[in-house]
Scaffold this active site. Sequence first.
Site, PDB file in Angstrom:
ATOM      1  N   ASP A 151      -0.380  -0.787   5.883  1.00  8.80           N
ATOM      2  CA  ASP A 151      -0.080  -0.187   7.187  1.00  8.80           C
ATOM      3  C   ASP A 151      -0.913  -0.871   8.268  1.00  8.80           C
ATOM      4  O   ASP A 151      -1.975  -1.431   7.985  1.00  8.80           O
ATOM      5  CB  ASP A 151      -0.417   1.310   7.166  1.00  8.80           C
ATOM      6  N   ASP A 156      -2.577   0.567  10.395  1.00  9.21           N
ATOM      7  CA  ASP A 156      -3.676   1.415  10.911  1.00  9.21           C
ATOM      8  C   ASP A 156      -5.004   0.964  10.305  1.00  9.21           C
ATOM      9  O   ASP A 156      -5.068   0.011   9.541  1.00  9.21           O
ATOM     10  CB  ASP A 156      -3.387   2.879  10.582  1.00  9.21           C
ATOM     11  N   ASP A 194      -7.017   2.362   8.079  1.00  5.91           N
ATOM     12  CA  ASP A 194      -7.142   2.414   6.612  1.00  5.91           C
ATOM     13  C   ASP A 194      -6.422   1.246   5.972  1.00  5.91           C
ATOM     14  O   ASP A 194      -6.914   0.615   5.052  1.00  5.91           O
ATOM     15  CB  ASP A 194      -6.572   3.742   6.094  1.00  5.91           C
ATOM     16  N   GLU A 254       0.853  -1.196   0.000  1.00  8.22           N
ATOM     17  CA  GLU A 254       0.000   0.000   0.000  1.00  8.22           C
ATOM     18  C   GLU A 254       0.881   1.235   0.000  1.00  8.22           C
ATOM     19  O   GLU A 254       1.761   1.381   0.838  1.00  8.22           O
ATOM     20  CB  GLU A 254      -0.869  -0.008   1.260  1.00  8.22           C
TER      21      GLU A 254
END
Length: 688
Positions: A518, A520, A522, A445
């Site tokens: 990641d 996180d 998202d 990503e």
Amino acid sequence: MPKKPDPKKKSTIAKSKPDTKGGYGAKDIQVLEGLKPVRKRPGMYIGSTGITGLHHLIWEIFDNSIDEAMAGHATTISMVIAKDGTVMVEDDGRGIPVDTHPVTKKPALETIMTTLHAGGKFGSGGYKVSGGLHGVGASVVNALSSWMRVEVGRDGKLYSQEYKKGEPITPVKKEGTSSWKGTRVFWRADEEIFDKVSVELYDWKTITDHLRQQAYLTKGIRMKVSNEFSDKKEEFYFEGGIKSYVEHLNEKNTVLHAPPFYVDKENGNNIRVEISLQYNNDFSELLFAFANNIYNLEGGSHVVGFRTALTRTINNYAKKHNLVKENGETLTGDDVREGLTAVISVKLPDPQFEGQTKAKLGNAEVRTVVDSVFSNYFSSYLEEHPTDARRIINKSLLAAKARLAARAARETVLRKGVLEGMTLPGKLSDCSEKDPSVSELYIVEGDSAGGSAKQGRDRRFQAILPLRGKILNVERARLDKMLLSEEIKSLIIAIGAGIGDQFDAAKTRYERIIIMTDADVDGAHIRTLLMTFFYRYMKGLIDRGFLYIARPPLYLIKKGKTEHYAYTDEEKDKILEEIKKATLESKSKDKKVEVKEVAEGEEVVEEVSVEGGVKKIAEIQRYKGLGEMNPSQLWATTMDPQTRTMFKVTVEDAAKADEMFKILMGDEVAPRKHFIQTHAKYAENLDI
Ligand code: 28F
């Protein structure tokens, strides 16, 4: 041979066989004078004797006040939670009658408070609201309370009665004259029944959320609550009822028309239909349905009636005003519900609830009543507000266009040959190895992480395909629309095994496809979306165990020259413990070790001596994204087959990703976070 029961003795054991679930339905227990069965099986009446059960006592008493308000006789309901854990609820209604009950020869008040299932207001035309357990009534609360006191203000006099564990300890007393009218109930939950009873156990958010929702559902009624221990107070009052509720739900959205549509109609046989709706420019549907103020999570006949009427009314309006081609496609239910926020609240004398959690309204007649009330009033609303109508219809038309385009796109992309013969995408940094069984494809990503991965990888057997995260923002893109994105097309070509029913796993160019995003929300979002994509269009990869999820470290802990990586919070704490222990052992005892946050995601471990001297001994960095690691760190922690750990995606994981996909379409972050953290299985340290 078991002793034959004595037919004269009133049996307290249910007559009928336990139902298949092994429990006894309330209907099986004979309606008994006493409240003994309630104390014997409290869970049967209030669900549980934990904290939830404590709150159910409140809902039971509170709902009786709401019934009095819905019958039009009370306008204010107050609740006080006292320091000693006693709860008081009162309303300014007519007051429970105290005249002698014809059957029991006791004051109605005593009968209602000491007889199971007495006092239900069915039949008197009123609506019985019940706290989800269908109104077991105040007598159950009485039975489960170590002490209860009821005060009634009626005919200018004040009456009272007190009870212990459901048994009266005073007669109904006339305490004197009083201009106050209404019913006031005090009780203390019984510590013999509930695991623990104290004021802290009453959860403020639970209570205020319930009161807020009840206030929305019972327009014009004031609801007050205060907690004398925490000194908190709240008051809810909504003249607009569910119209205000819809406005509250749309607070953060851009709405297409204002104020919301609202109808409140009672039909011939006591069925009251209240509906409010308002469209916003988002894509999701938000619909809450209630029957007698009970939230119906699983919908039911009122929701079916509403949805049918909405689709038909919008299609009729669109045709009548030539907004759709005569013989063109009609707008589907999904089209007309895109961007819809709606609250449906029906009230009826004898609601029947079905479904697993009794959260689905069964009454069939409600469907036609809701359909006719809503379609009549909503079609007039559209005629009377042509501008709003135009915006609403255009929204549905746009949804239909997107649906048709996506369908066409999917058919194109899925059609044979579209993806064959295409050259490998420019964004792919391929590996030199050609044997799929030893080749890996990292889907990374973001361009910065993609760059690090390209530099850090072993280019003999590791290929890198960077994906721009925002393209995959699932909020906007539906899965089939996603097939149109260049990113996804390049992914399909890079893997080289086709998709959909043309997919052939034997043709894959890599036998390990690793999603690296990641840590996180998202990143998790995109990871789930990709899992859903592979599940729907390349399931064979998952069946063969070719799909993995990379596991980057969450923390970097630096102590002098040494660097430790932690992949979970537990690992981090373990490393910190070791550092603390080593520090304390090394020198004299008179010092302590502290961890201090010095910036967002940055902590330091310090040694503090008694004189106050501070010495930094380690730093902790929480990684917010892959891009924060340099190529060699990314290699060492996440890509080197000797040291990395990866999650192998199982079909169940992917299937759940597919199911949860709709949740990811919504705005709730919580279910999305929960899903990510619990779905990928932790594979052993792969010896690749
Ligand atoms: C704090 C809890 O329980 N309020 C209530 C009333 C009013 C009437 C009533 C209740 C038995 C079967 C009729 C008064 N006058 N708050 C409350 N307020 N129960 S509970 O009647 C129960 C009777 O139905 C009431 C005339 N009709 C009804």
